[in-house]
Design a protein around this motif. Structure first.
Motif: not given
Length: 218
Positions: A157-160, A162-178
């Motif tokens: 799962v990769e998440m972004r 995003v600040e709603v008012t500006t549309g700017k991505a302020v943090m990203l995460t990437a999580d992998r499970r097996v």
């Protein structure tokens, strides 16, 4: 009739018992994507890999909305794969909403499939993302060689954020499970649901730590 060695029976029974104790676990994400100068490459014990924009303060946002994540894995080809992908996307979204509400970090948590984003929100985040890896593996292979990683399920799962008012991505995460072990290999869908539930749970744990001023850490 040939007599079966009791030691063999004991070992088989023990292996099945131990197999039932293992579920999904976190591993290194596979080639996570970057956005707007951010690339998730900092290890965190809960969220996997993260990237946080300079100056980002989670406590400044009182509302968070969660989109449904599309499955973008190229192995999704037939109707059965697409049905699985849709069900897991819905499940992940609902678990994220549930875990974020339980965290008490926000005044409002919005499921964007059920409720459209309200207008005029000054302090709001939106979680977009995708599921670039989704595989059921093989239950038969897990039953016989799961101890060695055979037939494992996979979910990334990769998440972004995003600040709603500006549309700017302020943090990203990437999580992998097996998951490669379970009773008689474990049901594939159960392993995947566990993976997504664990991802949502651990994301909330990471955000709670972040709100306290803790930096990401392995």
């Amino acid at each position: 009739m040939r007599r079966v060695d009791p030691a063999v029976c004991w070992l088989v029974g023990l292996s099945l018992l131990l197999a039932g104790c293992f579920g999904a676990y976190q591993t290194k994400p596979d080639d996570p994507k970057g956005v707007a100068g951010l690339t998730p490459n900092v290890e965190d014990k809960d969220a996997g890999l993260v990237a946080v924009a300079p100056g980002f303060d989670l406590k400044a946002y009182r509302v968070i909305a969660v989109n449904q994540f599309p499955v973008t894995d190229p192995v999704i080809k037939d109707d059965e794969d697409r049905r699985l992908a849709q069900s897991m996307s819905v499940f992940l979204q609902s678990e994220l909403v549930r875990r974020l509400r339980e965290s008490d970090l926000f005044e409002r948590v919005i499921n964007l499939t059920e409720t459209p984003m309200p207008t005029g929100l000054a302090n709001a985040l939106r979680i977009d993302g995708d599921i670039p890896r989704l595989g059921q593996g093989s239950q038969v292979a897990r039953a016989f060689v799961g101890l060695y990683g055979g037939g494992r399920t996979r979910a990334q799962v990769e998440m972004r954020f995003v600040e709603v008012t500006t549309g700017k991505a302020v943090m990203l995460t990437a999580d992998r499970r097996v998951a490669s072990m379970g009773f008689f290999g474990g049901d594939s869908k159960d392993h995947l649901r566990e993976s997504f539930d664990d991802t949502a749970r651990d994301l909330a744990k990471f955000l709670i730590r972040l709100s306290r001023g803790e930096a990401p850490r392995p």
